[in-house]
Design an enzyme around this catalytic site. Sequence first.
Site, PDB file in Angstrom:
ATOM      1  N   GLY A   1       0.800  -1.223   0.000  1.00  0.00           N
ATOM      2  CA  GLY A   1       0.000   0.000   0.000  1.00  0.00           C
ATOM      3  C   GLY A   1       0.834   1.274   0.000  1.00  0.00           C
TER       4      GLY A   1
ATOM      5  CE1 TYR B   1      -7.298   3.805   9.664  1.00  0.00           C
ATOM      6  CE2 TYR B   1      -8.439   5.850   9.162  1.00  0.00           C
ATOM      7  CZ  TYR B   1      -7.427   4.951   8.897  1.00  0.00           C
ATOM      8  OH  TYR B   1      -6.547   5.205   7.860  1.00  0.00           O
TER       9      TYR B   1
ATOM     10  N   PRO C   1      -3.577  11.586   4.596  1.00  0.00           N
ATOM     11  CG  PRO C   1      -2.479   9.585   4.098  1.00  0.00           C
ATOM     12  CD  PRO C   1      -2.872  10.478   5.240  1.00  0.00           C
TER      13      PRO C   1
ATOM     14  N   GLY D   1     -18.765   4.839  11.169  1.00  0.00           N
ATOM     15  CA  GLY D   1     -18.217   3.485  11.263  1.00  0.00           C
ATOM     16  C   GLY D   1     -16.744   3.433  11.639  1.00  0.00           C
TER      17      GLY D   1
ATOM     18  CB  THR E   1      -9.871  -0.111   8.797  1.00  0.00           C
ATOM     19  OG1 THR E   1      -9.805  -1.159   7.825  1.00  0.00           O
ATOM     20  CG2 THR E   1      -9.295   1.158   8.218  1.00  0.00           C
TER      21      THR E   1
END
Length: 240
Positions: A13, A147, A177, A143, A86
Site C-alpha cells: 500500500g 480509526y 491522506p 463506522g 481498520t
Amino acid sequence: MSRVALVTGGTRGIGAAIAVMLKEAGYNVAATYARNQERAEAFKEETGIHVFQWDVADFEGCQKGVEAVEADLGSIDILVNNAGITADATLHKMTSDQWHAVVDTNLASCFNMTRAVINGMRDRSFGRIINIASINGLKGQFGQSNYAASKAGMRGFTKSVALENAAKGITVNAIAPGYTDTEMVRAVPEKVLESIIAQIPAGRLGKADDIARTVLFLADEAAGFITGETINVNGGQYMV
Ligand code: CAA
C-alpha cells in the site's frame, strides 16, 4: 553516507510506495511488516529493500526490531510511522477487540516506534519523524470511531513530540491522506466508496505516490523548519 529510513507497514500500500520512493531518492531503506511474509519477500525480491517482521503494537518488539535494523543498516535518521489497520463498525456494534486492535496498531505504535529511535536522533542532532494520519482523524467518519480516534491522536502526538525535539534538529510532522487507491480503501463497500469519490473535488482517489512524494519532501534536510504540521493530501475533500 546515505541516510537510513525506516517505514513501518512498508511492504504494501502507501508504505510500499514511500519505501520505494525513498530508496530511489538515495536513502538506505528498511520496511517492516506484521504478518504477510509472502508479500514481504516478494517486495524485497522486486525492490531490493530490506524487510523486517515485527508487530508495531508491541513495545518490546519495536525495541528489538529497531536494534536489528540499526545493526544491519546503521542508525535510523528517518522514521515513517505508516503501519495502520481498520476494523470498521458503528460504535453500538464495535467490540472491545476492534477498538484496541486499531488504537494499539495505529496510535500506540507511534509511541513504541518513536520511543525506540528518539534518543539516537537526539544524540546525533538530526531526525525526521513522519506520521501517516488520515482525513478521517480530522473530519470523523461513520463506522470509524476507533480509526478516527487513533488518527486524531496521532496529531496531538505529532505536535507534542515536535515541541520536545525542535531544538535537537528533529522535525515531527503528520500527513493526512484522503481516500487513496490501496487494498484498504478497495475493501470499503462499493456503494459507500462511490459516494465518497463523489465528495472528492479532484474527482478521483489519491495515489500512493501522492503520499510518498510528500514524505520525500518532509524527509529532506531542507525541510528542517517545518515541524508539528499536518499536511493534507486529499484532493480537496476536506480543508482545514
Ligand atoms: N453516513 C450515513 N449513514 C450511513 C453511512 C454514512 N457514511 N454508512 C452507512 N449508513 C447507514 C446505512 O444507510 C444504513 O441505514 P439504514 O439502516 O437506514 O438503511 C445504516 O447506516 C447501517 O448501515 P450498514 O448496513 O452498512 O451497517 P453495517 O453495520 O453493516 O456497516 C459500516 C456499517 C461498517 C460503517 C459500513 O457502512 C462501512 O464499512 N463503511 C465504510 C466506512 C469507511 O469509509 N471506512 C474507510 C476505510 S479506508 C480508510 O480508513 C483509509 C483512510 O484513512 C481514508
